[in-house]
Design a protein around this motif. Structure first.
Motif, PDB file in Angstrom:
ATOM      1  N   ARG A   1      20.270  16.695 -26.522  1.00 15.82           N
ATOM      2  CA  ARG A   1      21.664  16.672 -26.922  1.00 15.82           C
ATOM      3  C   ARG A   1      21.737  16.045 -28.306  1.00 15.82           C
ATOM      4  O   ARG A   1      21.083  15.056 -28.586  1.00 15.82           O
ATOM      5  N   ARG A   2      22.535  16.601 -29.150  1.00 18.88           N
ATOM      6  CA  ARG A   2      22.807  15.964 -30.444  1.00 18.88           C
ATOM      7  C   ARG A   2      24.304  15.842 -30.594  1.00 18.88           C
ATOM      8  O   ARG A   2      25.061  16.627 -30.050  1.00 18.88           O
ATOM      9  N   GLY A   3      24.726  14.862 -31.376  1.00 21.19           N
ATOM     10  CA  GLY A   3      26.157  14.663 -31.589  1.00 21.19           C
ATOM     11  C   GLY A   3      26.865  14.395 -30.287  1.00 21.19           C
ATOM     12  O   GLY A   3      26.382  13.625 -29.467  1.00 21.19           O
ATOM     13  N   ALA A   4      27.978  15.032 -30.077  1.00 26.69           N
ATOM     14  CA  ALA A   4      28.820  14.851 -28.880  1.00 26.69           C
ATOM     15  C   ALA A   4      29.001  13.371 -28.568  1.00 26.69           C
ATOM     16  O   ALA A   4      29.037  12.549 -29.466  1.00 26.69           O
ATOM     17  N   ASN A   5      29.070  13.029 -27.288  1.00 27.20           N
ATOM     18  CA  ASN A   5      29.291  11.645 -26.904  1.00 27.20           C
ATOM     19  C   ASN A   5      28.298  10.687 -27.528  1.00 27.20           C
ATOM     20  O   ASN A   5      28.628   9.571 -27.859  1.00 27.20           O
ATOM     21  N   ALA A   6      27.072  11.131 -27.651  1.00 29.22           N
ATOM     22  CA  ALA A   6      26.016  10.240 -28.097  1.00 29.22           C
ATOM     23  C   ALA A   6      26.332   9.651 -29.458  1.00 29.22           C
ATOM     24  O   ALA A   6      25.926   8.548 -29.768  1.00 29.22           O
ATOM     25  N   ARG A   7      27.047  10.367 -30.319  1.00 26.70           N
ATOM     26  CA  ARG A   7      27.405   9.825 -31.621  1.00 26.70           C
ATOM     27  C   ARG A   7      28.907   9.680 -31.823  1.00 26.70           C
ATOM     28  O   ARG A   7      29.389   9.656 -32.939  1.00 26.70           O
ATOM     29  N   GLU A   8      29.678   9.640 -30.739  1.00 28.38           N
ATOM     30  CA  GLU A   8      31.074   9.236 -30.890  1.00 28.38           C
ATOM     31  C   GLU A   8      31.061   7.827 -31.476  1.00 28.38           C
ATOM     32  O   GLU A   8      30.225   7.009 -31.079  1.00 28.38           O
ATOM     33  N   PRO A   9      31.998   7.504 -32.373  1.00 29.29           N
ATOM     34  CA  PRO A   9      32.008   6.148 -32.930  1.00 29.29           C
ATOM     35  C   PRO A   9      31.976   5.077 -31.837  1.00 29.29           C
ATOM     36  O   PRO A   9      32.695   5.197 -30.834  1.00 29.29           O
ATOM     37  N   LEU A  10      31.106   4.104 -31.995  1.00 33.57           N
ATOM     38  CA  LEU A  10      31.040   2.961 -31.089  1.00 33.57           C
ATOM     39  C   LEU A  10      30.733   1.755 -31.965  1.00 33.57           C
ATOM     40  O   LEU A  10      29.614   1.596 -32.455  1.00 33.57           O
ATOM     41  N   ILE A  11      31.744   0.939 -32.175  1.00 31.92           N
ATOM     42  CA  ILE A  11      31.660  -0.119 -33.185  1.00 31.92           C
ATOM     43  C   ILE A  11      31.690  -1.480 -32.530  1.00 31.92           C
ATOM     44  O   ILE A  11      32.353  -1.683 -31.506  1.00 31.92           O
ATOM     45  N   ILE A  12      30.946  -2.417 -33.109  1.00 32.80           N
ATOM     46  CA  ILE A  12      31.116  -3.805 -32.684  1.00 32.80           C
ATOM     47  C   ILE A  12      31.639  -4.570 -33.900  1.00 32.80           C
ATOM     48  O   ILE A  12      31.078  -4.482 -34.988  1.00 32.80           O
TER      49      ILE A  12
END
Lengths: 295, 295
Positions: B125-136
């Motif tokens: 899998r590329r992109g999709a959920n795996a690279r949805e923004p997730l910030i700390i």
């Protein structure tokens, strides 16, 4: 007031701060700071020492009937393990737990009274899943900050006991004590001379053991920790020894993105302990929902 | 070989180790140890320094076409930030990310190639959920070990970027660098002069912000982090400021048993980041299962 660093009590305090052997011989340890001092259980307290400045500024602290010895500020600094001492430290009796004490059987009023998860929909749960054995077993953990942080998180996550191999850093080391933020007073723990034998004992008592392993085949969140469970965490650089990992019922891994090779030991332990906590809370909730007590 | 501590380069190195201002003026930072030296991207490397002993013992290290300066062992010890130096350090160019770079839009081959979770049932899998923004997002975090550990765990958990308030400890501080274990080279991060404004910018870009708060009303695992999400973590003793927490879309808390008042900041951040990671892996898995690609 003691004003000389050559005073016998002062010399002993310095030894207690520095040497595990001295702590074990005297069967005590030293805690520092106001929070740690206030939380010492009465039954464990041996003696309290304060600096002259602390004594003058905190008269309220001395309302209690605790024996207090005042040290001059200079002498206090010489016995303190911190750079900017708060001016209060206590000598505290060591704890002695058996391996059975790690299984959550100890009556623990403080734990029950303060456990948010014991309240679901206004109904207080006691025992049941909340006190199913949940153990964290540490092999050759070396960093004091890691050990203290693990004990602190362990209390938060509802761990029932901490098992340590004899070659782990001393839990009574001042840096470990500081990082526990008081959990040292409440978390049952035991050093095992024969760590693997202790693990086998836990298995005999029905505890399912999960080895945190970089080559584990099962993502940690695909196992269930609602029954009696234990997590095995290894040394910061070497991980678990092969012989120890072999005793576990399953090898689990924490999936990692990017080029990260491993997580910090305290972080890995915390992620696992809170996954167990999450599952147990949800299992409890579902159970009650199923029974129609909670809508 | 440089044999004198009064050498100009040596004096500069010592300044770079000690002073954030000097690092920022020269737009570089210093990394130490073999692992950190080997992972420096070619495009960022300015200069490598080794001790005489390291130079003699590690001829293989010098096969590469990297410029190397040898320091006598005594001189190397004077520039090293560690007690037992491994004998190799590098001066590395600083990174400059914009706030948009924190959203996971940067092409990141290393990330994709090494991400176990991008493979489900053999399908990449590329992109999709795996690279949805997730910030700390970190406000006034002070402990170097905590910051480094958070950056390390962030890469592991698949965080797309780290936002820091200007009053956080310097990420190029040698102790922070060491705790990142190399994640510094790969994790986009940005210091915001106006932290709250930066948070509002993230919200405008569709990122839902969750404040980790001791008085949060929602247990952290009852929220969903599969969409663009950000976690707000506050200072070690004070937590988040009221004004910052007010910007968040929701206040979440990590349930705690016993008498624990709070968790270590790096532990709290890690538990949250891995909950998001867990949800995203499971959501991805279910999605594929639903579509009949994975049985």
């Amino acid at each position: 007031m003691i004003t000389s660093t050559s005073n016998l009590q002062v010399k002993q305090l310095i030894q207690l701060q520095k040497k595990a052997k001295e702590r074990n011989t005297q069967d005590v340890f030293v805690v520092e700071g106001l929070k740690m001092a206030l939380e010492v259980p009465d039954s464990q307290l041996v003696q309290t020492y304060v600096s002259e400045r602390f004594y003058e500024k905190n008269p309220a602290f001395f309302d209690e009937s605790r024996p207090v010895t005042v040290l001059s500020d200079r002498v206090f600094e010489s016995v303190s393990d911190t750079r900017t001492p708060q001016g209060v430290l206590c000598v505290v009796r060591q704890y002695h737990y058996e391996i059975e004490d790690l299984l959550g059987n100890i009556p623990c009023e403080a734990w029950d009274a303060h456990t948010p998860q014991s309240k679901i929909g206004g109904i207080i749960r006691r025992g049941a899943n909340a006190r199913e054995p949940l153990i964290i077993a540490l092999e050759n953990l070396q960093d004091p900050g890691n050990l203290g942080t693990i004990v602190r998180t362990a209390e938060g996550a509802g761990i029932t006991g901490v098992l340590l191999s004899r070659d782990c850093v001393d839990l009574y080391n001042p840096k470990v004590i500081r990082s526990t933020m008081g959990a040292i007073y409440r978390m049952p723990f035991s050093y095992a001379d024969d760590f693997r034998q202790a693990l086998r004992t836990l298995k005999c008592k029905g505890v399912r053991l999960f080895a945190a392993h970089l080559e584990g085949s099962i993502p940690y969140d695909e196992e269930t920790y609602c029954g009696p469970s234990g997590f095995l965490i290894g040394n910061e650089s070497q991980g678990l020894t092969g012989g120890t990992a072999a005793i576990a019922d399953a090898r689990i891994r924490i999936p990692m993105c990017g080029q990260v090779e491993s997580l910090n030991a305290a972080v890995a332990a915390s992620v696992l302990m809170y996954e167990a906590n999450r599952q147990r809370r949800n299992a409890g909730g579902k159970k009650f929902r199923k029974e129609g007590i909670v809508s």
